[in-house]
Scaffold this motif. Structure first.
Motif, PDB file in Angstrom:
ATOM      1  N   SER A  65       1.496 -39.747 -29.793  1.00  0.00           N
ATOM      2  CA  SER A  65       0.051 -39.516 -29.930  1.00  0.00           C
ATOM      3  C   SER A  65      -0.345 -39.218 -31.373  1.00  0.00           C
ATOM      4  CB  SER A  65      -0.365 -38.356 -29.022  1.00  0.00           C
ATOM      5  OG  SER A  65       0.308 -37.194 -29.452  1.00  0.00           O
ATOM      6  N   GLU A  73      -5.440 -46.005 -32.570  1.00  0.00           N
ATOM      7  CA  GLU A  73      -5.856 -44.643 -32.204  1.00  0.00           C
ATOM      8  C   GLU A  73      -4.881 -43.599 -32.783  1.00  0.00           C
ATOM      9  OE1 GLU A  73      -6.691 -42.275 -28.137  1.00  0.00           O
ATOM     10  OE2 GLU A  73      -6.855 -44.462 -28.049  1.00  0.00           O
ATOM     11  N   ALA A  74      -3.580 -43.915 -32.662  1.00  0.00           N
ATOM     12  CA  ALA A  74      -2.566 -42.978 -33.180  1.00  0.00           C
ATOM     13  C   ALA A  74      -2.624 -42.904 -34.705  1.00  0.00           C
ATOM     14  CB  ALA A  74      -1.183 -43.412 -32.718  1.00  0.00           C
ATOM     15  N   ARG A  99      -5.285 -43.144 -36.579  1.00  0.00           N
ATOM     16  CA  ARG A  99      -6.406 -42.264 -36.944  1.00  0.00           C
ATOM     17  C   ARG A  99      -6.026 -40.801 -36.743  1.00  0.00           C
ATOM     18  NH1 ARG A  99     -10.320 -44.063 -33.545  1.00  0.00           N
ATOM     19  NH2 ARG A  99     -10.091 -46.289 -33.768  1.00  0.00           N
ATOM     20  N   GLU A 100      -5.324 -40.504 -35.647  1.00  0.00           N
ATOM     21  CA  GLU A 100      -4.900 -39.122 -35.378  1.00  0.00           C
ATOM     22  C   GLU A 100      -3.903 -38.645 -36.457  1.00  0.00           C
ATOM     23  OE1 GLU A 100      -6.041 -36.999 -33.279  1.00  0.00           O
ATOM     24  OE2 GLU A 100      -4.523 -35.425 -33.569  1.00  0.00           O
ATOM     25  N   ARG A 101      -2.988 -39.539 -36.859  1.00  0.00           N
ATOM     26  CA  ARG A 101      -1.985 -39.150 -37.872  1.00  0.00           C
ATOM     27  C   ARG A 101      -2.652 -38.829 -39.206  1.00  0.00           C
ATOM     28  NH1 ARG A 101       1.642 -44.186 -37.516  1.00  0.00           N
ATOM     29  NH2 ARG A 101       2.894 -43.316 -39.207  1.00  0.00           N
ATOM     30  N   ASP A 149       3.307 -45.403 -32.532  1.00  0.00           N
ATOM     31  CA  ASP A 149       2.280 -44.641 -33.274  1.00  0.00           C
ATOM     32  C   ASP A 149       1.611 -45.481 -34.367  1.00  0.00           C
ATOM     33  OD1 ASP A 149       4.502 -44.719 -34.914  1.00  0.00           O
ATOM     34  OD2 ASP A 149       4.440 -42.607 -35.470  1.00  0.00           O
ATOM     35  N   LYS A 190      -5.687 -37.683 -39.592  1.00  0.00           N
ATOM     36  CA  LYS A 190      -6.377 -36.390 -39.433  1.00  0.00           C
ATOM     37  C   LYS A 190      -5.367 -35.244 -39.575  1.00  0.00           C
ATOM     38  CE  LYS A 190      -9.273 -37.041 -35.794  1.00  0.00           C
ATOM     39  NZ  LYS A 190      -9.527 -36.648 -34.408  1.00  0.00           N
ATOM     40  N   LYS A 222       0.666 -36.629 -33.233  1.00  0.00           N
ATOM     41  CA  LYS A 222       0.655 -35.192 -33.589  1.00  0.00           C
ATOM     42  C   LYS A 222       1.997 -34.801 -34.196  1.00  0.00           C
ATOM     43  CE  LYS A 222      -2.855 -33.472 -30.539  1.00  0.00           C
ATOM     44  NZ  LYS A 222      -3.438 -34.767 -30.227  1.00  0.00           N
TER      45      LYS A 222
END
Ligand code: AP5
Length: 259
Positions: A105, A210-211, A213-215, A206, A217, A107
């Protein structure tokens, strides 16, 4: 300054009909220069022999690519936290099972798992010279590392978000040897297969949009504070990683000679 003509010559040579007067002062100057060169060379050798490096940078900055090239050129032990974790996932270890959902995900895996893993690796394999790629990623990890090892240089690879997204979405990794390719920037000779071991290439879970963008952040919030952390310790050097990989590597090598 030319040779001192008042000094008596210690030797006179004739080369291609030209007479060369070598004086004592001339000889002294030359041997001093040779001595300085030898000392500089020895200093570089000592630095290379004991290098402890951290590669910092956002996801997709090129840490893995540069770390692999640097390891080949300077015979350093490349320790990629991401590769170690992916190996643990593939082997189905306890740690791998715990880490998988965080990684997929985008994180960060909890600090206690990461720190324990690094401590064990450094102790077990008695590693003294290394380049860390993807570790530390939080201030807590950096503090723990400071307790177990000194660091010679921290290289911060910088890229814009635009370049990062382009790089990550086109990255392909070898399932067997971990070599890194890019469908456009660094394509393999045969599409979908590794140049080195001929195994199949795959897209990391990842590396989906979507992943990614999360990474990014997570990087800005939890990892980028390390830039100031190492700046204050006067260990940080910034390298523009948007250039060709060979140019980035040369700039990294130059920054290391000045340590
Ligand atoms: P990790 O595998 O370390 O991922 P990352 O830091 O997000 O970095 P990447 O491997 O994605 O990118 P890179 O900078 O190495 O770029 P690369 O050289 O491949 O970690 C994965 C996950 O594990 C994390 O999200 C987290 O969950 C967990 N984790 C890891 N360490 C952790 C820690 N310490 N604490 C907690 N959790 C942790 O290059 C990217 C692409 O660009 C490639 O296709 C390449 O061919 C291309 N490229 C590279 N350089 C150039 C260039 N100069 N020009 C053109 N193309 C280039």
């Amino acid at each position: 300054k030319g040779p001192n003509m008042n000094m008596p010559p210690c030797a006179t040579l004739t080369i291609c009909g030209m007479r060369l007067r070598i004086t004592y002062s001339n000889l002294l100057k030359r041997s001093r220069r040779v001595g300085i060169l030898i000392l500089r060379y020895l200093k570089i050798l000592i630095i290379w022999a004991k290098m402890k490096i951290i590669l910092l940078g956002p996801p997709g900055a090129g840490k893995g690519t540069i770390a692999k090239l640097l390891a080949e050129r300077r015979n350093l032990k490349h320790i990629s936290k991401g590769d170690l974790l992916r190996q643990a996932v593939a082997n189905g270890t306890d740690l791998g099972l715990k880490a998988k959902s965080f990684m997929d995900s985008g994180k960060l895996v909890p600090d206690d798992l990461i720190i324990g893993m690094i401590e064990a690796k450094l102790k077990k394999e008695k590693i003294n010279d290394f380049e860390f790629d993807g570790f530390p990623r939080t201030i807590a990890q950096a503090d723990s590392l400071a307790k177990i090892s000194s660091i010679d240089k921290v290289i911060n690879l910088t890229d814009s978000d635009e370049v990062i997204v382009q790089r990550l979405s086109g990255r392909r990794t070898c399932r067997k040897c971990g070599a890194i390719f890019h469908v456009k920037n660094m394509p393999p000779k045969k599409a979908g297969f590794c140049d080195q071991c001929k195994a199949e290439l795959f897209q990391r879970e990842d590396d989906k949009e979507e992943a990614i963008r999360e990474r990014l952040k997570v990087y800005k919030k939890q990892t980028s504070p390390l830039i100031d952390y190492y700046k204050k310790k006067k260990l940080l050097v910034e390298i523009n990683a948007e250039l060709r990989a060979e140019v980035v590597l040369e700039n990294v090598l130059k920054s290391l000679v000045g340590v």
